[in-house]
Write an enzyme that holds these catalytic residues in place. Structure first.
Site, PDB file in Angstrom:
ATOM      1  N   HIS A 132       0.972  -1.094   0.310  1.00 39.35           N
ATOM      2  CA  HIS A 132      -0.118  -0.090  -0.008  1.00 39.35           C
ATOM      3  C   HIS A 132       0.756   1.398   0.256  1.00 39.35           C
ATOM      4  CE1 HIS A 132      -4.111  -2.071   0.235  1.00 39.35           C
ATOM      5  NE2 HIS A 132      -3.486  -2.603   1.281  1.00 39.35           N
TER       6      HIS A 132
ATOM      7  N   ASP B 132      -0.793  -4.998   5.544  1.00 41.88           N
ATOM      8  CA  ASP B 132      -2.230  -5.770   5.197  1.00 41.88           C
ATOM      9  C   ASP B 132      -1.353  -6.066   3.652  1.00 41.88           C
ATOM     10  OD1 ASP B 132      -2.485  -3.685   5.543  1.00 41.88           O
ATOM     11  OD2 ASP B 132      -4.388  -3.839   4.465  1.00 41.88           O
ATOM     12  N   GLU B 133      -2.015  -6.938   3.598  1.00 43.48           N
ATOM     13  CA  GLU B 133      -1.755  -6.852   1.851  1.00 43.48           C
ATOM     14  C   GLU B 133      -0.605  -6.713   1.188  1.00 43.48           C
ATOM     15  OE1 GLU B 133      -7.065  -6.222   1.049  1.00 43.48           O
ATOM     16  OE2 GLU B 133      -5.433  -4.796   1.427  1.00 43.48           O
ATOM     17  N   ALA B 134       0.563  -7.655   1.453  1.00 43.59           N
ATOM     18  CA  ALA B 134       1.704  -7.323   0.778  1.00 43.59           C
ATOM     19  C   ALA B 134       1.349  -8.487   0.149  1.00 43.59           C
ATOM     20  CB  ALA B 134       2.419  -7.244   1.837  1.00 43.59           C
ATOM     21  N   ASN B 135       1.055  -8.402  -1.520  1.00 44.94           N
ATOM     22  CA  ASN B 135       0.983  -9.484  -1.716  1.00 44.94           C
ATOM     23  C   ASN B 135       2.335  -9.408  -3.233  1.00 44.94           C
ATOM     24  OD1 ASN B 135      -1.508 -10.099  -0.535  1.00 44.94           O
ATOM     25  ND2 ASN B 135      -2.961  -9.073  -2.543  1.00 44.94           N
TER      26      ASN B 135
END
Length: 532
Positions: free
Chosen positions: A274, A337-340
Site C-alpha cells: 500500500h 496488510d495485503e503485502a502481496n
C-alpha cells in the site's frame, strides 16, 4: 455535503481534560411529564447499572452548571454549556459556587469507576455527575445528552421541556480500546471534516481515532525530511480528484481536538505494501530506481517498498521519527496488510527491522493481523480483520500470538467494516466481505469471537471505514450510521446487556438525535424508526 448544524459550534468548545460533577437548578415538575422523559436506560452504549427512582429534574432558566474538583473540571462544564445553551436559550452559567443545577464533580478517591467510568444521579433538586478522572466525566456528559430530548442537539431555541429522568446510573467500560478508523488516503478529508467525525464518535464514548494516513492513492501527512511525499504523493485520490494532505500544524490540531473529546489519535503509515504514493514520490525507494505514476484506482496488493535497500529503512526511520514526535498517544500503526508483492521472507525481514524503530521513538507497534505471520514485538497489538469464514489456520496463528502476549483488536470485516454495503441496494460501499446489515454488525460477542485467544488478550474493538467509494462527509455518515453506535456498545457495555430486541428500540430512538445534528443515516428496515 449535509449542513454541519450544531457541530460548527462544538468546534469552538473549550478543551476537555478533566472529570467533575455538575448540578442544575431545581424546579417543580408536573405529573404529566412521563411521556417527555427519556428512560434512564434508553442510551447507547447500554450502561452497566441503572436504577430508576422518583421524579425527573427539569432544566430551567435558573439552572447553573457547577464545577467541583479543580481546574480540570471547567472545560467539561463549558463543553456541556456549549451543547445546552443554543437549544434551550438558557444562560446556564458555569460556576464553582454551590448553586442548584447540574454538578460536575471530580473525585479522585472514588472507587469502582476506573479512569473512564462515572456515576449519574438525578432527582428533582438537581443532577450530579461524578467521575474519578476527566475522561469519565466527559463520558457522563454524553449520557446526560442522550437523556435529554433530541431537540437539545439543535442550534436554535426549541420549546422543551428539558427533563432528565430521576434515578442513578453507574457505568464503566468493558474494554479499554473502543476505536474507529477513518481512511483519509483513498479520499482526503480536511481538518474540519475530521473534527465533525470526532464529535460523532465522542457521543458514543469511543476513545481511539485511527487515521489511515498513507496508501497507494495518497500520502496525507507532511514529512520534512522527505518533502515531496505530501505535496506530490498527496496530490490526487481515487478517481483523480485533487487529494490533499495535512501540514504538521493541521495534524496537531486534529490531535488536540480529539484529545479534548478524550480520543487518542493512532496514526497509520501502511507498509511494506500500500505504498505507491511514496514510491511515486521518490524513485530511489523502488527496486529498479524508477518511480511509478500516481495511482487513482482501487486495486490492492501491487506495491511494495524495497526490502533490500538501506534507503528504505532511512525512509521508515525518518517518517516514524517525525510522526512519533507529533503524536502524544502511545501507538503507531505500521499496517502490514495485503503485502502481496512482498515475499514472506522479505515481509518477515522488513517487520524485524521496522518494529524496533517504532519502539526506539517511544511508541507501541500496531499492525494488521498479518503481523502475526512475522514476529510481533513484545507488547505489540494485532488488528484482526478476517471474516467468520477465514480459515482455521490463519485464525489459529492470530490466537497463538495472543496466547504469546500479543494484544488483539477485533475488526472483523464481515461484522464491523463500515464500508461494507448494508444490502444489495446500498448505493455506496463495497461487498467483498458480504452485506453487513445493522443486526449482523451488532449481534456478536468480542469475548468469544476468536477461538483459542485468551479473553485477557482482547483489547477491544475498532470499526474501520475505508473510503474507496466515499468522497464526502455525507457518504461517511450514511455508511457509519446506524452501525457505529452498535460497535460502541460492543466495546463499552458488558455482554449481559447485549440483546438485539432491546437494542433496536434504543437505536431507533437515536434517529431523531441524528436528524437534529444534521447526520444523514440509513433507515435500516430492521429498526423500528419513529415516523418523521
Amino acid at each position: 455535503m449535509r449542513p454541519h448544524h450544531r457541530s460548527t459550534r462544538l468546534l469552538g468548545s473549550l478543551l476537555l481534560v478533566a472529570a467533575g460533577t455538575f448540578i442544575v437548578g431545581a424546579t417543580p415538575v408536573s405529573e404529566n411529564t412521563e411521556a417527555a422523559t427519556i428512560p434512564l436506560g434508553q442510551v447507547i452504549p447500554a450502561p452497566a447499572s441503572v436504577r430508576a427512582d422518583g421524579t425527573p429534574y427539569r432544566l430551567t432558566g435558573g439552572t447553573h452548571i457547577v464545577v467541583d474538583g479543580g481546574p480540570e473540571v471547567l472545560p467539561v462544564g463549558e463543553y456541556l454549556a456549549g451543547i445546552l445553551r443554543p437549544s434551550t436559550g438558557y444562560r446556564l452559567p458555569v460556576t464553582e459556587r454551590r448553586e442548584a443545577g447540574i454538578r460536575l464533580r471530580l473525585a479522585s478517591g472514588e472507587t469502582g469507576l476506573g479512569q473512564e467510568g462515572y456515576r449519574l444521579e438525578s432527582g428533582p433538586s438537581g443532577v450530579t455527575l461524578t467521575a474519578r478522572a476527566p475522561a469519565g466525566l466527559f463520558h457522563a456528559v454524553q449520557t446526560l445528552r442522550q437523556l435529554l430530548p433530541a431537540a437539545v442537539e439543535k442550534d436554535s431555541v426549541q420549546p422543551g421541556p428539558w427533563l432528565i429522568a430521576g434515578g442513578t446510573i453507574k457505568d464503566t467500560p468493558r474494554y479499554g480500546w473502543r476505536g474507529a478508523m477513518l481512511d483519509v488516503s483513498r479520499y482526503f478529508f480536511g481538518v474540519d471534516q475530521v473534527k465533525r467525525h470526532i464529535d460523532q464518535l465522542a457521543l458514543y464514548k469511543f476513545n481511539k481515532l485511527h487515521l489511515h494516513l498513507s496508501d497507494d492513492q495518497g500520502w496525507r501527512i507532511a514529512i520534512d525530511s522527505w518533502p515531496r511525499l505530501a505535496p506530490y504523493g498527496g496530490s490526487t485520490q481515487v478517481g483523480g480528484g485533487p487529494g490533499g494532505y495535512y501540514t504538521k500544524a493541521d495534524y496537531q490540531e486534529i490531535v488536540r481536538y480529539a484529545s479534548s473529546r478524550h480520543l487518542e489519535v493512532v496514526p497509520e503509515i501502511d507498509m511494506p505494501g500500500h505504498t505507491n504514493a511514496a514510491l511515486a514520490s521518490y524513485a530511489e525507494l523502488n527496486r529498479d530506481g524508477v518511480a511509478p505514476p500516481l495511482y487513482t484506482g482501487t486495486e490492492v496488493g501491487f506495491s511494495s517498498l524495497c526490502v533490500d535497500k538501506d534507503v528504505t529503512y532511512d525512509f521508515v526511520e525518518d517518517v516514524v521519527r517525525e510522526l512519533a514526535a507529533l503524536t502524544p498517544g502511545r501507538y503507531l500503526h505500521i499496517g502490514g496488510d495485503e503485502a502481496n508483492s512482498t515475499s514472506h521472507e522479505d515481509y518477515v525481514t522488513f517487520m524485524d527491522r521496522v518494529q524496533p524503530v517504532v519502539e526506539k521513538y517511544g511508541k507501541t507497534v500496531i499492525g494488521w493481523h498479518q503481523l502475526t505471520g512475522a514476529a510481533p514485538a513484545r507488547g505489540a497489538l494485532a488488528q484482526y480483520w478476517g471474516l467468520d469464514s477465514t480459515g482455521a489456520e490463519e485464525k489459529e496463528r492470530v490466537a497463538a500470538a495472543a496466547r504469546n502476549g500479543t494484544g488483539i483488536i477485533l475488526s472483523p470485516a464481515d461484522r464491523i467494516y463500515l464500508d461494507m454495503k448494508y444490502d444489495k441496494d446500498t448505493p455506496l460501499g463495497l461487498d467483498w466481505a458480504g452485506y453487513v446489515d445493522v443486526r449482523r454488525s451488532y449481534d456478536w460477542d468480542p469475548g468469544d469471537y476468536l477461538a483459542g485467544a485468551p479473553g485477557s488478550a482482547i483489547r477491544g474493538v475498532e470499526a474501520p471505514l475505508w473510503t474507496e467509494t466515499l468522497a464526502t462527509s455525507a457518504d461517511v455518515e450514511y455508511m457509519a450510521f446506524p452501525r457505529l453506535p452498535g460497535v460502541a456498545e460492543l466495546g463499552w457495555s458488558s455482554a449481559s446487556t447485549h440483546g438485539w430486541g432491546g437494542y433496536k428500540v434504543r437505536l431507533a430512538a437515536q434517529g431523531a438525535r441524528w436528524d437534529a445534528l444534521g447526520v444523514g443515516y440509513f433507515r435500516a428496515p430492521q429498526v423500528p424508526w419513529p415516523a418523521r
